[in-house]
Each structure stands twice: as C-alpha cells, then as structure tokens.
Design a protein around this motif. Sequence first.
Motif, short mmCIF file in Angstrom:
data_model
loop_
_atom_site.label_atom_id
_atom_site.label_comp_id
_atom_site.label_asym_id
_atom_site.label_seq_id
_atom_site.Cartn_x
_atom_site.Cartn_y
_atom_site.Cartn_z
N ARG A 55 0.66 -1.26 -0.08
CA ARG A 55 0.00 -0.08 -0.10
C ARG A 55 0.83 1.28 0.02
O ARG A 55 0.84 2.22 -0.84
CB ARG A 55 -1.05 0.03 1.20
CG ARG A 55 -1.99 1.05 1.12
CD ARG A 55 -3.15 0.89 2.46
NE ARG A 55 -2.54 0.55 3.73
CZ ARG A 55 -2.34 -0.57 4.16
NH1 ARG A 55 -3.07 -1.59 3.68
NH2 ARG A 55 -1.93 -0.61 5.44
N LYS A 56 1.97 1.23 0.79
CA LYS A 56 2.87 2.35 0.87
C LYS A 56 3.62 2.52 -0.42
O LYS A 56 3.98 3.80 -0.93
CB LYS A 56 3.94 2.40 1.84
CG LYS A 56 3.24 2.43 3.19
CD LYS A 56 4.22 2.20 4.42
CE LYS A 56 3.71 2.37 5.81
NZ LYS A 56 4.58 2.06 6.81
N ALA A 57 4.02 1.35 -0.86
CA ALA A 57 4.75 1.55 -2.47
C ALA A 57 3.70 2.15 -3.45
O ALA A 57 4.19 3.04 -4.41
CB ALA A 57 5.00 0.21 -2.95
N HIS A 58 2.44 1.64 -3.28
CA HIS A 58 1.46 2.35 -4.18
C HIS A 58 1.11 3.82 -3.99
O HIS A 58 1.11 4.50 -5.00
CB HIS A 58 0.08 1.58 -4.47
CG HIS A 58 -0.02 0.15 -4.72
ND1 HIS A 58 0.33 0.13 -6.12
CD2 HIS A 58 -0.06 -1.08 -4.27
CE1 HIS A 58 0.31 -1.30 -6.35
NE2 HIS A 58 -0.11 -2.10 -5.23
N GLU A 61 4.09 5.59 -5.38
CA GLU A 61 4.15 5.63 -6.74
C GLU A 61 3.08 6.76 -7.18
O GLU A 61 3.30 7.71 -8.29
CB GLU A 61 3.67 4.24 -7.35
CG GLU A 61 3.89 4.37 -8.78
CD GLU A 61 3.41 2.89 -9.40
OE1 GLU A 61 2.93 2.89 -10.50
OE2 GLU A 61 3.44 2.01 -8.64
N GLU A 62 1.99 6.98 -6.47
CA GLU A 62 0.90 7.88 -6.84
C GLU A 62 1.53 9.22 -6.66
O GLU A 62 1.53 10.24 -7.37
CB GLU A 62 -0.19 7.53 -6.04
CG GLU A 62 -0.92 6.50 -6.63
CD GLU A 62 -2.43 6.24 -5.71
OE1 GLU A 62 -2.51 7.04 -4.90
OE2 GLU A 62 -3.11 5.12 -5.91
N ARG A 63 2.16 9.54 -5.16
CA ARG A 63 2.73 10.55 -5.12
C ARG A 63 3.96 11.06 -6.30
O ARG A 63 3.94 12.29 -6.42
CB ARG A 63 3.48 10.66 -3.66
CG ARG A 63 2.15 10.86 -2.63
CD ARG A 63 3.08 11.16 -1.13
NE ARG A 63 2.65 10.06 -0.29
CZ ARG A 63 3.38 9.65 0.33
NH1 ARG A 63 4.51 9.87 0.63
NH2 ARG A 63 2.93 8.57 1.39
N SER A 68 5.46 14.51 -10.27
CA SER A 68 5.95 14.65 -11.69
C SER A 68 5.12 15.37 -12.57
O SER A 68 5.41 16.45 -13.30
CB SER A 68 6.09 13.23 -12.20
OG SER A 68 5.91 13.38 -13.65
N LYS A 69 3.65 15.24 -12.28
CA LYS A 69 2.80 15.98 -12.94
C LYS A 69 2.91 17.61 -12.42
O LYS A 69 2.89 18.37 -13.19
CB LYS A 69 1.44 15.49 -12.57
CG LYS A 69 1.13 14.35 -13.32
CD LYS A 69 -0.49 13.89 -13.00
CE LYS A 69 -0.57 12.57 -13.68
NZ LYS A 69 -2.06 11.96 -13.21
#
Length: 171
Positions: A55-58, A61-63, A68-69
Amino acid sequence: MESVNLPSILTPDFGLFFWMMVAFLVVFAILAKFGFPVITGMVEERKNFIDASLRKAHEAEERLSNISKEGESILQEARAKQAQILKEASEARDAIIEKAQEKARLESARLLSDAKTEIEQQKKAAIADIRQQVATLSVAIAGKVLKQNLNGDKAQMELIDRMLDDVSSKQ
C-alpha cells in the motif's frame, strides 16, 4: 502365506499405537493451544506488513506521479512567465528605443533651428558689414569724385569703375 518378519515400528502392536496416539494428541493439543496461535499470528503479522508495504509503495508511486505532474505544471508555468517577461522586456526595449529616437529627433530639430538662427544672424551681420563697406566706399568715392572736378557722365562712370576695380583687387 509366509509371514514376513517386519520390524515392530512398521507393524506396531496396539499398546504402542495407543501411547503414540496419546503423545501425538498431547503434543497437538499443546501446539494447538500455544504454538498455532503464535505461528498464525506471526504469519498474519507478516501478511499485514507485506500489505502495508505494498500500500505504501502504491501511495509512493502515486505521489511520485503527482510530483511529476506538478513538476511539469510548474515547468509550464515557468515557461509562460519567461515568455511574459521576455515580451515585457521587448516592449520596454521598444519604448526606450522610441523615446531615444524621439529625443534624437527633437535634439536634431533644435540643433537645426539653432544653426538656422546662427546662419541668419551671420547673414544679417554680413549684410550689415557689406552695407557699412558700401557706405564707406560710397563716401570714399563721393570724396574722390568731389576732389576731381569731372565734367561729364562718362568721366564719372570711368572713375567709379576704376575705383570699384581698385576695391575689388584689394580684397
């Protein structure tokens, strides 16, 4: 049939089988009471740790994709500001150039006006000087004419021409 003598471990008698079963049930009961909950708890804890890590990895990745955006958005905004600043600088440069050209035009008009004024003054001074010289020459000619007693117009014209030639040759 022939009876094969097998070791007693492979063909236990009933007493041995009974006590083996009792020992197995006691060990199983102790493990069921104390061992299995600890083992299943550890397995559950490990599963929860792995799930939390995933969950932390996801989330990371989202962060990261959000960062990046945001970075791209900030970069686009910086480019827009850069273009705006360059446009303003260009407009300021054009305004400064226009002011300088206008100032140069005004300065050249002033210099031209000053030059015309000075030329006019020099022209007036030259005319006044010429008038003075003409008056002086006229007085000198008149004096010489009066000194000589001339009888005719022809003699007077010759005298005037001669005097003008003298004055012209002196200059």
